[in-house]
Design a protein around this motif. Sequence first.
Motif, PDB file in Angstrom:
ATOM      1  N   ASP A 135       1.029  -1.419   0.124  1.00 25.13           N
ATOM      2  CA  ASP A 135       0.306   0.176   0.092  1.00 25.13           C
ATOM      3  C   ASP A 135       0.498   1.091  -0.127  1.00 25.13           C
ATOM      4  N   SER A 170      -2.697  -3.338  -3.313  1.00 27.45           N
ATOM      5  CA  SER A 170      -2.238  -1.105  -3.824  1.00 27.45           C
ATOM      6  C   SER A 170      -2.745  -0.474  -3.475  1.00 27.45           C
ATOM      7  N   SER A 171      -3.782   0.913  -2.781  1.00 22.78           N
ATOM      8  CA  SER A 171      -4.815   1.766  -3.248  1.00 22.78           C
ATOM      9  C   SER A 171      -4.822   1.692  -4.864  1.00 22.78           C
TER      10      SER A 171
END
Length: 689
Positions: free
Chosen positions: A392, A418-419
């Motif tokens: 992230d 992850s974002s």
Amino acid sequence: MKSEPDIVLSQIKNQITSGGDLYEAVSTYYDYLQKKDLPMERMSLSLFNFDQKSIRIIAQASNTGGEKTDFILSAPEEILQASLWDDLPEIYIINEPESDPIGKYIIKRSGCKEWALIGMPIKEQAVAYGAIFFTANSKNRYSKKHAALLSDLYDAHKWLLDIIIKDHEKKTGGFDQKERVENKYEFFRQITRRLCGHLDMETSVLHCFQYISRFFHASMLSVHKHHKASDTDIIGVGPTPFFNYFDPDMIARETEILSPTEKGATPKTVITNRPERDPTLNRTVKTFGSNWSSMTLYLSHKRIPIGLASLVTKGRNAFSKEHMELFSMLHDPFSLALSNHIKHREVIRLKNIIEDEKKNLQEELIASRQTAIIGEASGLKAVMESARVVADRESPVFLSGETGVGKELIANFIHQHSSRRGGALIKVNCGAIPDNLVDSELFGHERGAFTGADTQKKGRFERADGGTIFLDEVAELPLLAQVRMLRVLQHKFIDRVGGTNPIPVDIRVIAATHRDLEKMVASGKFRKDLWFRLNVFPIHIPPLRSRRSDIPALVEHFIGIKSREMNLHVEPFLPSDAMTRLVTYEWPGNIRELENVIERELILSEGEALSFQHIIPEPPKSESQNDAVWEEDVLEMDKAFSRHILKVLSLTKGKINGPGGAAELLKIKPSTLRHRMDKLGIHYGWKKR
């Protein structure tokens, strides 16, 4: 025996004498030269006029056909005098415009530096009276090979130019006159055919402009879409690919000039013969002066303003009411062409969105099948802990490990956790791209940037905007590409090949290689500064021989997948001695080799037990070595399966079916799992142990 050029010339002559169109023959000749690998975007046949110090382009051809034209380009006396030189070369090449006298003049007039030209002067009694020249939209496109090709075609060029000159003089009545519009309806029909004959509006506007040049003095034709805020869409064409007298954006009037109350009004055409008197053109006059004239036709579709068309020429007081009447007739074909262009662009935009969404959906589906990574709680425990820590973050990740250990799988995991998981994960095998295509593949290219670049192309970095780019085998990148990649990582901008405007990109980089990059840096084969940029968060993935406890679970996983792919309805039987062979083998190709070995065995077994007789285990290693990679001596198959099921049950706290259950993690049916647990003596339910 006739040579090939003679044969082609004979074919063109026959095409004309048998009643064929002269300018279709010009197009046929253009196609012939393209097949001979002469790089070009446009071929122009020109006539010199020493009295008026001008060059007159009287015919052109491109990929989309040939046209009769009448472009008059002013030229300084020194350039025309060059045609009188005794040592005038038979073939004139401009590969670097800044270092050529003619090139410098064109740059001064057009502001364009990215082009190349090859031309053949046509002479009569040692004096050049015209030329055929070919233009390309990038530098350094022509060589001695191309000069030799054109030299062999001098007679064909001279014959072709002479018959074009005769046709030009017959229609105009002399060098100084334009053709008259004898039939307004035929004029309208020809313009409509050209404007509406191509989906690519740049092509249709070019052919329209070439036709109009026969009747009007014209230096540039531009079509502007009605714009809102920063939304601009301007198509401008000049007599040559590099020779626009004016910047279309500067000449454009405000397209919002038609208010809603005027939507039902008669199409409006405005003549500007003295631009200094028009307050809306102050900026243009300040930049380009006032020695020009224009006609502007405001376009509407279904009574809604959609843009304008503007015809510009050098010189003041160039247009009359007769010109305005003819130009006003073209409202409907210009409006229809622009409306179709807008709709076509919207279709392309939506198609690109759908393609991106399709790609993202496919990646999500793949990722959903890979939610559980076999060995994440044992042999890959340290790797997965590192991957979860960095997933992230925005930091670059560097994955190292032997070929086939699963670097791409870890890259997928990092992206999906992850974002940026809503964006694309673009994968690039740097070792599979030819050196001469690296820049185009990574950064994209503009139309005409090189031979074969027929359309604009987005590169991998641009496609990864808003997501992640996975640079597999990054050590294989050439040094020049490493320099350009370093710039992208530092500034987050890319430059398409042949482009002039930097394009911002928002990306997260994951790189991987099986090579020792530190040694490559020390030996000068990989840039140290790029290595430091990529190696922010290194993760080393151990080889399969260093996590032998994961092999039984991997074997069962691949047997299940391959059995489904091969439509095997009976579950293959795996004897314990076969598992012993697999566990003790060294697996130099790691997991990829294991997967291929299992597929091959399923094919060869023909429904029998899987023996893996062709696997020859390596000699046993020392006790100390085994302690580092193997928890105990080779397990019996049932014990190995039992241990793996118990580990998964501990992760799910005894849950078997449903989301997050052991059956989902093991990718088998709950009933199959319960049957196997019964066989192995594993009790249902979660008990704290």
